[in-house]
Design an enzyme around this catalytic site. Structure first.
Site: not given
Length: 162
Positions: A59, A61, A92
């Site tokens: 992801h 992040e 995240c």
């Protein structure tokens, strides 16, 4: 100072949004971008790379946090802010806490993400449940070897605490 911070927040959040839009256009991942900033310096940027890296943990992040930590040779991002194009998912958010970031600034909400097919509600709902009440079949199988490894860590005098 507050006005300066608001301008910086807008600037870096717009960069995270720009990264998310670029990622959509590239076809390499979902519409998510993140920027890690300390002071006035960008430590790292990241985009969602789940489908292009074949990595469900890639992801935006997490990618940005990994790159930021590598850029400063430290696992702690104390003193830094993460700017995310969307409210972070549970994974995240946990990574943000583990990295010890000082602040989180985001644009789109998780409800807005759910409306376009990125719904984290199941995970948010599962986390507070007792382990054995979760949808994921789970078996707790305590082994003495596991306890031995923990004991060894507890006795270790030269460990780096985190």
């Amino acid at each position: 100072m507050v006005d300066d911070q608001a301008l910086l927040d807008r600037r870096y959040l717009l960069r995270a949004i720009e990264l998310s839009a670029d990622q959509v256009r590239s076809g390499k991942g979902g519409p998510f971008g993140a920027v890690v900033v300390r002071g006035a310096a960008i430590l790292a940027e990241g985009c969602n790379e789940v489908t292009s890296a074949f990595d469900p943990t890639a992801h935006a992040e997490v990618v940005a946090i990994r790159r930021a930590c590598l850029s400063i040779n430290d696992f702690s991002l104390v003193g830094a802010t993460i700017y995310a194009s969307c409210e972070p998912c549970p994974m995240c958010l946990a990574a943000i806490y583990w990295a010890r970031l000082d602040r989180l600034v985001f644009a789109n909400t998780r409800a807005e993400a759910a409306a376009i097919g990125f719904d984290d509600a199941l995970i948010y709902d599962e986390i507070p449940k007792p382990v054995l009440a979760r949808r994921l079949p789970t078996l707790h199988l305590p082994l003495s070897e596991g306890a031995d490894a923990f004991d060894e860590w507890a006795r270790k005098t030269d460990k780096i605490a985190y």
